[in-house]
Design a protein around this motif. Structure first.
Motif, PDB file in Angstrom:
ATOM      1  N   TYR A  24       0.788  -1.021  -0.008  1.00 35.02           N
ATOM      2  CA  TYR A  24      -0.080  -0.465   0.076  1.00 35.02           C
ATOM      3  C   TYR A  24       0.537   1.441  -0.322  1.00 35.02           C
ATOM      4  CZ  TYR A  24      -3.705  -3.022   1.159  1.00 35.02           C
ATOM      5  OH  TYR A  24      -4.233  -4.324   0.773  1.00 35.02           O
ATOM      6  N   LYS A  25       0.363   2.176  -0.296  1.00 32.59           N
ATOM      7  CA  LYS A  25       0.796   3.263  -0.936  1.00 32.59           C
ATOM      8  C   LYS A  25       0.322   4.884  -0.267  1.00 32.59           C
ATOM      9  CE  LYS A  25       3.243   2.275  -5.246  1.00 32.59           C
ATOM     10  NZ  LYS A  25       3.774   2.531  -6.129  1.00 32.59           N
ATOM     11  N   THR A  26       0.959   5.594   0.181  1.00 30.38           N
ATOM     12  CA  THR A  26       0.363   6.350   0.288  1.00 30.38           C
ATOM     13  C   THR A  26      -0.890   7.754  -0.839  1.00 30.38           C
ATOM     14  OG1 THR A  26       1.604   8.578  -0.040  1.00 30.38           O
ATOM     15  CG2 THR A  26       1.757   7.609   2.650  1.00 30.38           C
ATOM     16  N   LEU A  27      -1.430   8.906  -0.161  1.00 29.97           N
ATOM     17  CA  LEU A  27      -2.018   9.314  -1.539  1.00 29.97           C
ATOM     18  C   LEU A  27      -1.731  10.267  -1.870  1.00 29.97           C
ATOM     19  CD1 LEU A  27      -5.749   9.681   0.243  1.00 29.97           C
ATOM     20  CD2 LEU A  27      -5.553   8.858  -1.820  1.00 29.97           C
ATOM     21  N   ALA A  28      -0.428  10.323  -1.579  1.00 31.36           N
ATOM     22  CA  ALA A  28       0.772  11.502  -2.333  1.00 31.36           C
ATOM     23  C   ALA A  28       1.151  10.659  -2.741  1.00 31.36           C
ATOM     24  CB  ALA A  28       1.561  12.134  -1.252  1.00 31.36           C
ATOM     25  N   GLU A  29       2.162   9.569  -2.710  1.00 34.40           N
ATOM     26  CA  GLU A  29       2.461   8.237  -3.540  1.00 34.40           C
ATOM     27  C   GLU A  29       1.862   8.453  -4.710  1.00 34.40           C
ATOM     28  OE1 GLU A  29       5.446   6.671  -0.471  1.00 34.40           O
ATOM     29  OE2 GLU A  29       3.535   5.656  -0.902  1.00 34.40           O
ATOM     30  N   ASP A  30       0.582   7.850  -4.452  1.00 37.57           N
ATOM     31  CA  ASP A  30      -0.255   6.732  -5.728  1.00 37.57           C
ATOM     32  C   ASP A  30      -0.248   8.760  -6.983  1.00 37.57           C
ATOM     33  OD1 ASP A  30      -0.328   4.670  -5.240  1.00 37.57           O
ATOM     34  OD2 ASP A  30      -2.371   5.076  -4.270  1.00 37.57           O
ATOM     35  N   ARG A  31      -0.596   9.698  -6.167  1.00 37.00           N
ATOM     36  CA  ARG A  31      -0.820  11.547  -6.349  1.00 37.00           C
ATOM     37  C   ARG A  31       0.154  11.127  -7.487  1.00 37.00           C
ATOM     38  NH1 ARG A  31      -3.224  13.185  -2.257  1.00 37.00           N
ATOM     39  NH2 ARG A  31      -1.010  15.030  -2.109  1.00 37.00           N
ATOM     40  N   ALA A  32       1.089  11.132  -7.088  1.00 37.96           N
ATOM     41  CA  ALA A  32       3.203  11.726  -7.810  1.00 37.96           C
ATOM     42  C   ALA A  32       3.057  10.183  -8.615  1.00 37.96           C
ATOM     43  CB  ALA A  32       3.560  11.651  -6.708  1.00 37.96           C
ATOM     44  N   PHE A  38      -8.096  13.815  -9.181  1.00 37.65           N
ATOM     45  CA  PHE A  38      -9.006  14.687  -7.993  1.00 37.65           C
ATOM     46  C   PHE A  38     -10.634  13.717  -9.465  1.00 37.65           C
ATOM     47  CE2 PHE A  38      -6.039  15.773  -4.840  1.00 37.65           C
ATOM     48  CZ  PHE A  38      -6.277  15.662  -4.320  1.00 37.65           C
ATOM     49  N   VAL A  39     -11.778  14.111  -9.294  1.00 40.33           N
ATOM     50  CA  VAL A  39     -12.863  14.493  -9.606  1.00 40.33           C
ATOM     51  C   VAL A  39     -12.754  15.684 -10.086  1.00 40.33           C
ATOM     52  CG1 VAL A  39     -14.825  14.662  -9.784  1.00 40.33           C
ATOM     53  CG2 VAL A  39     -14.166  13.034  -8.329  1.00 40.33           C
ATOM     54  N   PRO A  40     -12.830  15.973 -11.505  1.00 36.27           N
ATOM     55  CA  PRO A  40     -12.922  17.000 -11.932  1.00 36.27           C
ATOM     56  C   PRO A  40     -13.998  17.638 -12.087  1.00 36.27           C
ATOM     57  CG  PRO A  40     -12.718  15.362 -13.599  1.00 36.27           C
ATOM     58  CD  PRO A  40     -12.751  14.963 -12.519  1.00 36.27           C
ATOM     59  N   PHE A  97      -8.044  22.964  -5.717  1.00 33.84           N
ATOM     60  CA  PHE A  97      -9.018  22.849  -5.323  1.00 33.84           C
ATOM     61  C   PHE A  97      -8.910  21.812  -4.216  1.00 33.84           C
ATOM     62  CE2 PHE A  97     -13.715  22.081  -5.237  1.00 33.84           C
ATOM     63  CZ  PHE A  97     -14.163  23.312  -4.845  1.00 33.84           C
ATOM     64  N   HIS A  98      -9.415  20.688  -4.632  1.00 36.96           N
ATOM     65  CA  HIS A  98      -9.460  19.508  -3.187  1.00 36.96           C
ATOM     66  C   HIS A  98      -8.030  19.743  -2.460  1.00 36.96           C
ATOM     67  CE1 HIS A  98     -12.670  17.566  -5.311  1.00 36.96           C
ATOM     68  NE2 HIS A  98     -11.753  17.551  -6.404  1.00 36.96           N
ATOM     69  N   LEU A  99      -7.704  20.200  -2.493  1.00 37.44           N
ATOM     70  CA  LEU A  99      -5.997  19.426  -1.843  1.00 37.44           C
ATOM     71  C   LEU A  99      -6.444  20.769  -0.930  1.00 37.44           C
ATOM     72  CD1 LEU A  99      -2.376  18.470  -3.191  1.00 37.44           C
ATOM     73  CD2 LEU A  99      -4.323  17.271  -1.923  1.00 37.44           C
ATOM     74  N   THR A 100      -6.844  22.492  -1.113  1.00 38.02           N
ATOM     75  CA  THR A 100      -6.665  23.764  -0.118  1.00 38.02           C
ATOM     76  C   THR A 100      -8.218  23.167   0.873  1.00 38.02           C
ATOM     77  OG1 THR A 100      -5.866  24.977  -1.723  1.00 38.02           O
ATOM     78  CG2 THR A 100      -7.387  25.806  -0.166  1.00 38.02           C
ATOM     79  N   LEU A 101      -8.856  22.461   0.383  1.00 40.55           N
ATOM     80  CA  LEU A 101     -10.470  22.335   1.114  1.00 40.55           C
ATOM     81  C   LEU A 101      -9.639  20.749   1.854  1.00 40.55           C
ATOM     82  CD1 LEU A 101     -13.341  21.846  -1.193  1.00 40.55           C
ATOM     83  CD2 LEU A 101     -12.906  23.550   0.167  1.00 40.55           C
ATOM     84  N   SER A 102      -9.211  20.594   2.093  1.00 35.73           N
ATOM     85  CA  SER A 102      -8.886  18.940   2.431  1.00 35.73           C
ATOM     86  C   SER A 102      -7.764  19.903   3.823  1.00 35.73           C
ATOM     87  CB  SER A 102      -7.805  18.348   2.239  1.00 35.73           C
ATOM     88  OG  SER A 102      -9.019  17.250   0.951  1.00 35.73           O
TER      89      SER A 102
END
Length: 112
Positions: A24-32, A38-40, A97-102
């Motif tokens: 398993y990887k972190t979300l940051a690793e999967d995003r990279a 993220f949903v557009p 957008f998503h990261l700022t709200l998170s």
């Protein structure tokens, strides 16, 4: 009873084998790695989302106590982050957008 015990042992052995196959990887690793995206959202959806977030945060009963309790309570205040995001909403990426709200939710929750 013996068959139930055998089934349980078999299930546990199989689950151990299956779980050993996955990493398993972190979300940051999967995003990279461009695995997680993220949903557009359209501009209208982003605006509606911000309106809902503001309404939710205004009804959060212990927000003021968090702001008062933590030494750097201004960091826990989500409204400046939301206002900043709203000001540049037309040019913000879906990821931003998503990261700022998170981050706004996480900081308000944790008071950091």
């Amino acid at each position: 009873m013996v068959s139930s015990a055998f089934a349980l042992v078999s299930l546990l052995a199989a689950s151990g084998t299956v779980s050993a196959q996955f990493t398993y990887k972190t979300l940051a690793e999967d995003r990279a790695a461009n695995v997680f995206q993220f949903v557009p959202y359209t501009l209208e959806q982003k605006t509606a989302g911000l309106n809902q977030v503001e309404a939710l945060m205004q009804t959060w009963v212990n927000l003021q106590s968090k702001l008062d309790y933590y030494p750097n309570g201004k960091t826990a205040d989500p409204f400046p982050k939301i206002a900043s995001l709203r000001a540049k909403l037309q040019n913000v990426t879906d990821t931003e957008f998503h990261l700022t709200l998170s981050n706004a939710f996480a900081n308000a929750r944790d008071g950091q």
